[in-house]
Design an enzyme around this catalytic site. Structure first.
Site, PDB file in Angstrom:
ATOM      1  N   GLN A  43      18.003  26.918   0.310  1.00 18.03           N
ATOM      2  CA  GLN A  43      18.869  27.686  -0.577  1.00 18.03           C
ATOM      3  C   GLN A  43      18.875  29.157  -0.168  1.00 18.03           C
ATOM      4  OE1 GLN A  43      18.275  26.725  -4.958  1.00 18.03           O
ATOM      5  NE2 GLN A  43      16.541  25.619  -4.064  1.00 18.03           N
TER       6      GLN A  43
ATOM      7  N   TYR B 250      24.588  43.925  -1.470  1.00 20.72           N
ATOM      8  CA  TYR B 250      24.339  43.098  -0.273  1.00 20.72           C
ATOM      9  C   TYR B 250      23.856  43.939   0.913  1.00 20.72           C
ATOM     10  CZ  TYR B 250      25.665  38.769  -2.471  1.00 20.72           C
ATOM     11  OH  TYR B 250      25.659  37.671  -3.296  1.00 20.72           O
TER      12      TYR B 250
ATOM     13  N   CYS C 151      39.225  43.888   6.169  1.00 20.20           N
ATOM     14  CA  CYS C 151      39.311  42.981   7.314  1.00 20.20           C
ATOM     15  C   CYS C 151      40.233  43.602   8.366  1.00 20.20           C
ATOM     16  CB  CYS C 151      39.876  41.630   6.849  1.00 20.20           C
ATOM     17  SG  CYS C 151      40.338  40.532   8.212  1.00 20.20           S
TER      18      CYS C 151
ATOM     19  N   HIS D  46      23.505  27.758   0.968  1.00 16.54           N
ATOM     20  CA  HIS D  46      24.169  28.878   0.287  1.00 16.54           C
ATOM     21  C   HIS D  46      24.588  29.978   1.246  1.00 16.54           C
ATOM     22  CE1 HIS D  46      21.881  27.569  -3.590  1.00 16.54           C
ATOM     23  NE2 HIS D  46      22.939  26.815  -3.351  1.00 16.54           N
TER      24      HIS D  46
ATOM     25  N   ARG E  74      20.217  44.343   0.259  1.00 10.66           N
ATOM     26  CA  ARG E  74      19.457  43.115   0.556  1.00 10.66           C
ATOM     27  C   ARG E  74      19.452  42.818   2.046  1.00 10.66           C
ATOM     28  NH1 ARG E  74      21.918  38.575  -2.975  1.00 10.66           N
ATOM     29  NH2 ARG E  74      20.250  37.351  -2.014  1.00 10.66           N
TER      30      ARG E  74
HETATM   31  C1  BV8 Z   1      28.733  24.826  -7.591  1.00  8.06           C
HETATM   32  C2  BV8 Z   1      23.644  32.863  -2.608  1.00  8.06           C
HETATM   33  C3  BV8 Z   1      30.636  23.450  -7.832  1.00  8.06           C
HETATM   34  C4  BV8 Z   1      24.124  34.188  -3.144  1.00  8.06           C
HETATM   35  C5  BV8 Z   1      23.011  31.543  -4.577  1.00  8.06           C
HETATM   36  C6  BV8 Z   1      25.285  23.477 -15.004  1.00  8.06           C
HETATM   37  C7  BV8 Z   1      25.213  24.456 -15.988  1.00  8.06           C
HETATM   38  C8  BV8 Z   1      25.609  25.771 -15.745  1.00  8.06           C
HETATM   39  C9  BV8 Z   1      26.077  26.141 -14.505  1.00  8.06           C
HETATM   40  C10 BV8 Z   1      26.119  25.164 -13.543  1.00  8.06           C
HETATM   41  C11 BV8 Z   1      25.767  23.850 -13.760  1.00  8.06           C
HETATM   42  N1  BV8 Z   1      25.965  23.145 -12.612  1.00  8.06           N
HETATM   43  C12 BV8 Z   1      26.453  23.985 -11.672  1.00  8.06           C
HETATM   44  C13 BV8 Z   1      26.525  25.213 -12.228  1.00  8.06           C
HETATM   45  C14 BV8 Z   1      26.949  26.435 -11.665  1.00  8.06           C
HETATM   46  C15 BV8 Z   1      25.866  27.100 -10.841  1.00  8.06           C
HETATM   47  C16 BV8 Z   1      24.447  26.936 -11.314  1.00  8.06           C
HETATM   48  O1  BV8 Z   1      23.703  26.087 -10.822  1.00  8.06           O
HETATM   49  N2  BV8 Z   1      24.022  27.799 -12.216  1.00  8.06           N
HETATM   50  C17 BV8 Z   1      22.649  27.785 -12.658  1.00  8.06           C
HETATM   51  C18 BV8 Z   1      22.212  29.199 -12.972  1.00  8.06           C
HETATM   52  C19 BV8 Z   1      22.512  26.837 -13.826  1.00  8.06           C
HETATM   53  N3  BV8 Z   1      25.987  26.545  -9.514  1.00  8.06           N
HETATM   54  C20 BV8 Z   1      26.975  27.000  -8.743  1.00  8.06           C
HETATM   55  O2  BV8 Z   1      27.821  27.773  -9.096  1.00  8.06           O
HETATM   56  C21 BV8 Z   1      27.000  26.445  -7.323  1.00  8.06           C
HETATM   57  N4  BV8 Z   1      28.301  25.946  -7.031  1.00  8.06           N
HETATM   58  O3  BV8 Z   1      28.141  24.235  -8.447  1.00  8.06           O
HETATM   59  O4  BV8 Z   1      29.960  24.449  -7.098  1.00  8.06           O
HETATM   60  C22 BV8 Z   1      31.448  24.198  -8.854  1.00  8.06           C
HETATM   61  C23 BV8 Z   1      32.492  24.964  -8.393  1.00  8.06           C
HETATM   62  C24 BV8 Z   1      33.297  25.609  -9.329  1.00  8.06           C
HETATM   63  C25 BV8 Z   1      32.997  25.505 -10.697  1.00  8.06           C
HETATM   64  C26 BV8 Z   1      31.900  24.765 -11.135  1.00  8.06           C
HETATM   65  C27 BV8 Z   1      31.103  24.093 -10.206  1.00  8.06           C
HETATM   66  C28 BV8 Z   1      26.696  27.556  -6.333  1.00  8.06           C
HETATM   67  C29 BV8 Z   1      25.282  28.010  -6.524  1.00  8.06           C
HETATM   68  C30 BV8 Z   1      24.909  28.970  -5.371  1.00  8.06           C
HETATM   69  C31 BV8 Z   1      24.668  30.355  -5.905  1.00  8.06           C
HETATM   70  N5  BV8 Z   1      24.234  31.230  -4.811  1.00  8.06           N
HETATM   71  N6  BV8 Z   1      22.645  32.298  -3.506  1.00  8.06           N
HETATM   72  C32 BV8 Z   1      23.087  35.251  -3.033  1.00  8.06           C
HETATM   73  O5  BV8 Z   1      21.942  34.986  -2.672  1.00  8.06           O
HETATM   74  O6  BV8 Z   1      23.456  36.419  -3.291  1.00  8.06           O
HETATM   75  S1  BV8 Z   1      21.837  30.968  -5.602  1.00  8.06           S
HETATM   76  C33 BV8 Z   1      20.427  31.840  -5.378  1.00  8.06           C
HETATM   77  O7  BV8 Z   1      19.635  31.630  -6.510  1.00  8.06           O
HETATM   78  C34 BV8 Z   1      19.580  31.359  -4.240  1.00  8.06           C
HETATM   79  O8  BV8 Z   1      20.296  31.009  -3.112  1.00  8.06           O
HETATM   80  C35 BV8 Z   1      18.822  30.202  -4.815  1.00  8.06           C
HETATM   81  O9  BV8 Z   1      19.552  29.028  -4.692  1.00  8.06           O
HETATM   82  C36 BV8 Z   1      18.802  30.568  -6.257  1.00  8.06           C
HETATM   83  C37 BV8 Z   1      17.432  31.046  -6.613  1.00  8.06           C
HETATM   84  O10 BV8 Z   1      16.706  29.917  -6.833  1.00  8.06           O
HETATM   85  P1  BV8 Z   1      15.285  29.767  -6.157  1.00  8.06           P
HETATM   86  O11 BV8 Z   1      15.436  29.796  -4.695  1.00  8.06           O
HETATM   87  O12 BV8 Z   1      14.684  28.591  -6.782  1.00  8.06           O
HETATM   88  O13 BV8 Z   1      14.521  31.090  -6.544  1.00  8.06           O
HETATM   89  P2  BV8 Z   1      13.917  31.458  -7.974  1.00  8.06           P
HETATM   90  O14 BV8 Z   1      13.719  32.926  -7.966  1.00  8.06           O
HETATM   91  O15 BV8 Z   1      14.729  30.830  -9.046  1.00  8.06           O
HETATM   92  O16 BV8 Z   1      12.505  30.725  -7.978  1.00  8.06           O
HETATM   93  C38 BV8 Z   1      11.529  31.105  -7.047  1.00  8.06           C
HETATM   94  C39 BV8 Z   1      10.437  30.060  -7.100  1.00  8.06           C
HETATM   95  O17 BV8 Z   1       9.450  30.396  -6.114  1.00  8.06           O
HETATM   96  C40 BV8 Z   1       9.712  29.993  -8.436  1.00  8.06           C
HETATM   97  O18 BV8 Z   1       9.545  28.630  -8.797  1.00  8.06           O
HETATM   98  C41 BV8 Z   1       8.358  30.636  -8.137  1.00  8.06           C
HETATM   99  O19 BV8 Z   1       7.323  30.060  -8.911  1.00  8.06           O
HETATM  100  C42 BV8 Z   1       8.183  30.287  -6.697  1.00  8.06           C
HETATM  101  N7  BV8 Z   1       7.303  31.193  -5.927  1.00  8.06           N
HETATM  102  C43 BV8 Z   1       7.030  32.507  -6.143  1.00  8.06           C
HETATM  103  N8  BV8 Z   1       6.189  32.956  -5.179  1.00  8.06           N
HETATM  104  C44 BV8 Z   1       5.975  31.908  -4.331  1.00  8.06           C
HETATM  105  C45 BV8 Z   1       6.682  30.791  -4.794  1.00  8.06           C
HETATM  106  N9  BV8 Z   1       6.661  29.595  -4.177  1.00  8.06           N
HETATM  107  C46 BV8 Z   1       5.905  29.492  -3.057  1.00  8.06           C
HETATM  108  N10 BV8 Z   1       5.206  30.520  -2.536  1.00  8.06           N
HETATM  109  C47 BV8 Z   1       5.213  31.731  -3.142  1.00  8.06           C
HETATM  110  N11 BV8 Z   1       4.501  32.755  -2.634  1.00  8.06           N
END
Ligand code: BV8
Length: 261
Positions: free
Chosen positions: A104, A70, A156, A122, A73
């Site tokens: 996000q 972190y 802390c 987030h 980052r």
């Molecule tokens: C929760 C902060 C309730 C930290 C982040 C179903 C199955 C399995 C798991 C789950 C499920 N449902 C829920 C879950 C759990 C999990 C989840 O979703 N897992 C995923 C992997 C399936 N979710 C959670 O845990 C969430 N909490 O559900 O709470 C709960 C509680 C307890 C128990 C169960 C449930 C919390 C999720 C938050 C995680 N924290 N960030 C940190 O940053 O260090 S997530 C982090 O990754 C980001 O914040 C962001 O959200 C995510 C990344 O996603 P994107 O932003 O979409 O980025 P990515 O790289 O994926 O894509 C980039 C895109 O940009 C691409 O499409 C690319 O083509 C495009 N791009 C590239 N260049 C450009 C562009 N677009 C435009 N212009 C460009 N130039």
């Protein structure tokens, strides 16, 4: 690739909207020099999977490793500036009745660019908190007020628990107020503009689905289709830093035509 008719159709929908919701992901910050979440990490962090590091278990198992990630980052984000994509959303906010950004991203760049109504789903990696929330949730700690380095998670000053970034890790609940407001906005908006997200992470990935089911027009800006493709009405293919300024131009052209009519 991007076509004028699609830009014009998108501009017309946005112009007519009472409420525009923008759902943004890491892609909008790519052109600010911040790697997206799913891109292979670089250098020292190449061998780690972000989804394994951004978890409570990683922090309790190896707090110093997660802290160092972190700090790395945070420095990257501190050196980054909003790009034309962020600025175009500020411009759009000035041209429509109401615009809310549901992000996000944890880099804070929307607010720095000047967006006035931003829901950080987030958290924000520029903010730090006591991992025990010893004085309420969250117990924010200003790092500038305590001794700390890049390698070791500090304690802390109130209770001695480790300090962590004020972000939502996988497996953690999103900030209740933020999540509730985001889904309210998704249900009420006339247009949802989805920018730079792969549509993988839940529950954020459900926002465009919610919006579409509630009758909104869903517009996606991305160089390639994402997992929300099934609910997208207008796909504006390309990088946000190029497409969003073109969308502003199309908004102006639509407005001129309407005034000229
Ligand atoms: C929760 C902060 C309730 C930290 C982040 C179903 C199955 C399995 C798991 C789950 C499920 N449902 C829920 C879950 C759990 C999990 C989840 O979703 N897992 C995923 C992997 C399936 N979710 C959670 O845990 C969430 N909490 O559900 O709470 C709960 C509680 C307890 C128990 C169960 C449930 C919390 C999720 C938050 C995680 N924290 N960030 C940190 O940053 O260090 S997530 C982090 O990754 C980001 O914040 C962001 O959200 C995510 C990344 O996603 P994107 O932003 O979409 O980025 P990515 O790289 O994926 O894509 C980039 C895109 O940009 C691409 O499409 C690319 O083509 C495009 N791009 C590239 N260049 C450009 C562009 N677009 C435009 N212009 C460009 N130039």
């Amino acid at each position: 690739m991007l076509s004028t008719p699609e830009l014009n159709t998108a501009a017309e929908a946005i112009s007519r909207a009472r409420l525009v919701a923008v759902s943004s992901g890491a892609g909008i910050s790519k052109e600010s020099g911040i790697p997206t979440f799913r891109e292979a990490q670089t250098g020292l962090w190449a061998r780690y999977d972000p989804e394994q590091l951004a978890t409570p278990s990683a922090f309790s198992r190896n707090p110093d490793l997660v802290w160092a990630w972190y700090m790395f980052r945070r420095d990257l984000v501190a050196q980054s500036q909003p790009n034309p994509g962020h600025h175009a959303l500020v411009e759009m906010e000035a041209r429509v009745s109401k615009l809310v950004v549901l992000t996000q991203n944890v880099d804070g760049l929307h607010r720095i660019a000047g967006s006035t109504d931003v829901v950080e789903l987030h958290g924000n990696l520029r903010r730090f908190k006591c991992s025990g929330d010893c004085r309420g949730s969250p117990t924010i700690i200003d790092l500038d007020t305590i001794e700390h380095d890049q390698e070791h998670a500090p304690a802390c000053p109130h209770c001695g628990a480790l300090i962590r970034p004020d972000v939502v890790w996988y497996g953690e609940m999103l900030p209740p107020g933020a999540l509730e407001r985001a889904f309210d906005i998704a249900k009420q908006c006339d247009v949802m503009l989805v920018v730079g997200t792969s549509g993988v992470v839940q529950p954020a990935a459900s926002l465009p689905v919610e919006a579409r089911h509630a009758g909104a027009t869903v517009i996606e800006v991305n160089p390639m289709p994402s997992q929300i493709a099934p609910v997208v009405d207008i796909f504006l293919q390309g990088p946000a830093g190029q497409v969003l300024p073109l969308l502003i131009d199309a908004l102006q052209a639509f407005r001129n035509r309407s005034l000229g009519a």
